[in-house]
Design a protein around this motif. Structure first.
Motif, PDB file in Angstrom:
ATOM      1  N   SER A 102       4.247   2.877 -10.672  1.00  3.90           N
ATOM      2  CA  SER A 102       4.223   4.300 -11.004  1.00  3.90           C
ATOM      3  C   SER A 102       4.808   5.114  -9.866  1.00  3.90           C
ATOM      4  O   SER A 102       4.978   4.630  -8.746  1.00  3.90           O
ATOM      5  CB  SER A 102       2.792   4.760 -11.297  1.00  3.90           C
ATOM      6  OG  SER A 102       1.973   4.587 -10.145  1.00  3.90           O
ATOM      7  N   ARG A 145       6.405   9.544  -9.135  1.00  2.00           N
ATOM      8  CA  ARG A 145       7.074  10.700  -9.722  1.00  2.00           C
ATOM      9  C   ARG A 145       8.541  10.389  -9.964  1.00  2.00           C
ATOM     10  O   ARG A 145       9.106   9.470  -9.371  1.00  2.00           O
ATOM     11  CB  ARG A 145       6.945  11.920  -8.800  1.00  2.00           C
ATOM     12  CG  ARG A 145       5.523  12.390  -8.598  1.00  2.00           C
ATOM     13  CD  ARG A 145       5.478  13.869  -8.230  1.00  2.00           C
ATOM     14  NE  ARG A 145       6.389  14.197  -7.151  1.00  2.00           N
ATOM     15  CZ  ARG A 145       6.070  14.177  -5.861  1.00  2.00           C
ATOM     16  NH1 ARG A 145       4.862  13.800  -5.495  1.00  2.00           N
ATOM     17  NH2 ARG A 145       6.944  14.515  -4.942  1.00  2.00           N
ATOM     18  N   LEU A 159       2.396  10.433 -14.069  1.00  2.00           N
ATOM     19  CA  LEU A 159       1.370   9.868 -13.193  1.00  2.00           C
ATOM     20  C   LEU A 159      -0.016   9.920 -13.804  1.00  2.00           C
ATOM     21  O   LEU A 159      -0.831   9.021 -13.597  1.00  2.00           O
ATOM     22  CB  LEU A 159       1.373  10.600 -11.850  1.00  2.00           C
ATOM     23  CG  LEU A 159       2.629  10.419 -10.990  1.00  2.00           C
ATOM     24  CD1 LEU A 159       2.391  10.969  -9.594  1.00  2.00           C
ATOM     25  CD2 LEU A 159       3.029   8.955 -10.907  1.00  2.00           C
ATOM     26  N   PRO A 161       2.341   1.986  -6.401  1.00  2.84           N
ATOM     27  CA  PRO A 161       2.899   3.345  -6.442  1.00  2.84           C
ATOM     28  C   PRO A 161       4.158   3.417  -5.585  1.00  2.84           C
ATOM     29  O   PRO A 161       4.222   2.839  -4.494  1.00  2.84           O
ATOM     30  CB  PRO A 161       1.773   4.200  -5.833  1.00  2.84           C
ATOM     31  CG  PRO A 161       1.033   3.271  -4.933  1.00  2.84           C
ATOM     32  CD  PRO A 161       1.190   1.875  -5.495  1.00  2.84           C
ATOM     33  N   GLY A 207       0.330  14.515  -9.731  1.00  5.75           N
ATOM     34  CA  GLY A 207       0.885  14.262  -8.414  1.00  5.75           C
ATOM     35  C   GLY A 207       1.575  15.450  -7.786  1.00  5.75           C
ATOM     36  O   GLY A 207       2.317  15.295  -6.808  1.00  5.75           O
TER      37      GLY A 207
END
Length: 495
Positions: A37, A39, A155, A177, A301
């Motif tokens: 994951s 952005r 997110l 992440p 996020g």
């Protein structure tokens, strides 16, 4: 285990590549699941595409489509991957997931499903289907060595995939992440060696890799004397993609439905209203009404809530994406003029606002990041576990004092006091002097009497982009408890 070397076109990301390569090359029997994951614009797709290509794996990028169309596209991609004369017929999603598991019958095969939230939006039960497919002991799983990676940029959705009672909780062997580049890596990526210029650029575009290439047409400032012109031609220019990017960051997240409210919340934070009450007062809402939008922005996020280590129950909010801070502070109030291509005039009038609302707060964050990630432990008297802003209260005078930096060591075993390694004053546009040092020393005296913290060895840290007075420099040279930090220190590899 076969090693997968990182492709030369991937900048930095050594840790992320190593984790992905280890996951993909696992020779053990049984299909496994990983979740990636981050952005948008952080380079997840490049990482995963190159990973699949390096190991002759399968990559599928989902799009916004109906479940039926997505199944058809997946069948076409599977047919092309297998060299079949036509698409693979997939009756439903259980059959599709089993077809992906079948790819790993003979060897470990990386299978990437990028933009996974698009598929779930059209087929809500897909996580449960994958859960069932990965049931321990199920022949389709035990007979497969598919390394299934699910990736997404939403997110809030991706964070919930493995949380609480979610179907896939306990099924994943990798949860990775992909964060923005840190401020040092960003400077290298932009090809900037001047620390003052690097900090200025980072305060606008942060560490998002995509903003270096297509979003500004590979245009980077050539030096400090080119910075203002670069902002006008690359950031405040309606013809460049970066111009509208901050708006798109909110518009493309499916959980941010009331976009106007979220923009107002972010504007409040960009204006320096860091508490819930301050945000509520700025936008004209009750503080209790902000729980949901603040939580949504945190899950997306875009906001982070930072507890005050010196005041239990108090916290402040900070915008994580520098471009959003810049947009809210400089661009949004002057949007009409910018659309009329009056960017040079807007930028001339925005200098003070940029310095106070954008550059100053981001410089403070750079110093805090430096103390945690890059500072020599000997310089600060130990390894910094966390650093944040904080407020010191003086019970005798009933006054409060703001600290730009409170650096804490690891909590000791048992109930002993936590090491307070450093307290600091951080200023972008002002030279710091002996009065600033004296103020920190007085605040350290307050901390010496405070239970729960051990401030006996606390350093007094002063950071400034403008430098320090001669008197302060002389005082610091004679005192091992005083640390002076300028942009050269922040960006030097040996500090």
């Amino acid at each position: 285990m076969t090693e997968l070397p990182k492709p030369a076109e991937i900048f930095d990301r050594d840790v992320e590549w190593a984790e992905l390569a280890r996951f993909a090359a696992d020779e053990r029997p049984g299909a496994t699941l990983g979740v990636v994951s981050g952005r948008r614009r952080q380079g997840k797709t490049l990482l995963l595409y190159e990973l699949a290509r390096a190991g002759a794996g399968f990559y599928f990028g989902a799009t916004e489509a109906t479940g039926t169309e997505s199944l058809r596209r997946l069948g076409e991609a599977l047919g092309a991957y297998a060299g079949a004369p036509g698409p693979v017929a997939l009756a439903d999603w259980p059959a599709a997931v089993d077809a992906l598991l079948a790819l790993g019958r003979d060897r470990p095969v990386t299978v990437v499903i990028d933009e996974f939230p698009y598929l779930v939006r059209a087929s809500r039960d897909l996580p449960s289907i994958i859960q069932h497919a990965l049931t321990p002991g199920r022949p389709e799983r035990t007979g497969s060595r598919t390394r299934l990676l699910l990736c997404g940029s939403a997110l809030s959705f991706m964070g919930g995939l493995l949380a609480g009672s979610a179907p896939l909780r306990g099924r994943a062997g990798l949860e990775l992440p992909v964060q923005p580049l840190d401020y040092r890596a960003a400077a290298t990526f932009w090809g900037i060696s001047d620390p003052l210029l690097a900090a200025r650029v980072f305060s606008i575009v942060g560490g998002t890799p995509a903003y270096r290439r297509e979003y500004v047409q590979d245009d980077a400032p050539t030096g400090l004397d080119d910075f203002d012109d670069w902002v006008v031609r690359a950031v405040l220019n309606p013809a460049r993609p970066l111009f509208r990017e901050a708006r798109y960051l909110l518009a493309e997240d499916p959980d941010l439905r009331d976009v106007a409210l979220y923009h107002s919340v972010l504007a409040a934070v960009a204006e320096g209203n860091a508490s819930r009450g301050g945000i509520a007062g700025y936008i004209g809402r009750k503080a209790n009404d902000l729980q949901h939008p603040l939580t949504v922005l945190e899950d997306a996020g875009l906001l982070v809530r930072e507890p005050d280590p010196l005041r239990s129950g108090r916290s402040s909010y900070r915008i994580t994406e520098p471009l959003i801070t810049f947009y809210q502070a400089v661009m949004r109030p002057t949007w009409t003029a910018l659309e009329q291509r009056r960017g040079a005039d807007v930028w001339r009038r925005s200098q003070r606002r940029y310095a106070s609302a954008v550059l100053g707060p981001r410089f403070e964050e750079i110093v805090r990041q430096w103390s945690v990630r890059f500072a020599d432990p000997d310089l600060l008297g130990g390894v910094v576990a966390e650093a944040s802003a904080a407020t010191v209260t003086d019970p005798s005078s009933r006054t409060s004092h703001q600290l730009d930096l409170v650096a804490l060591g690891e909590p000791p075993p048992g109930d002993g006091p936590r090491p307070l390694l450093a307290i600091g004053e951080v200023k972008w546009g002002r030279r710091l002097g002996v009065p600033d040092l004296d103020r920190l020393a007085r605040l350290r005296e307050l901390m010496l009497r405070r239970p729960g913290f051990d401030a006996t060895g606390s350093r007094l840290l002063l950071a400034s982009a403008e430098g320090f007075t001669d008197d302060l420099a002389r005082a610091a040279s004679a005192r091992p408890d005083v640390v002076l930090v300028d942009p050269g220190v922040l960006y030097a590899a040996d500090h």
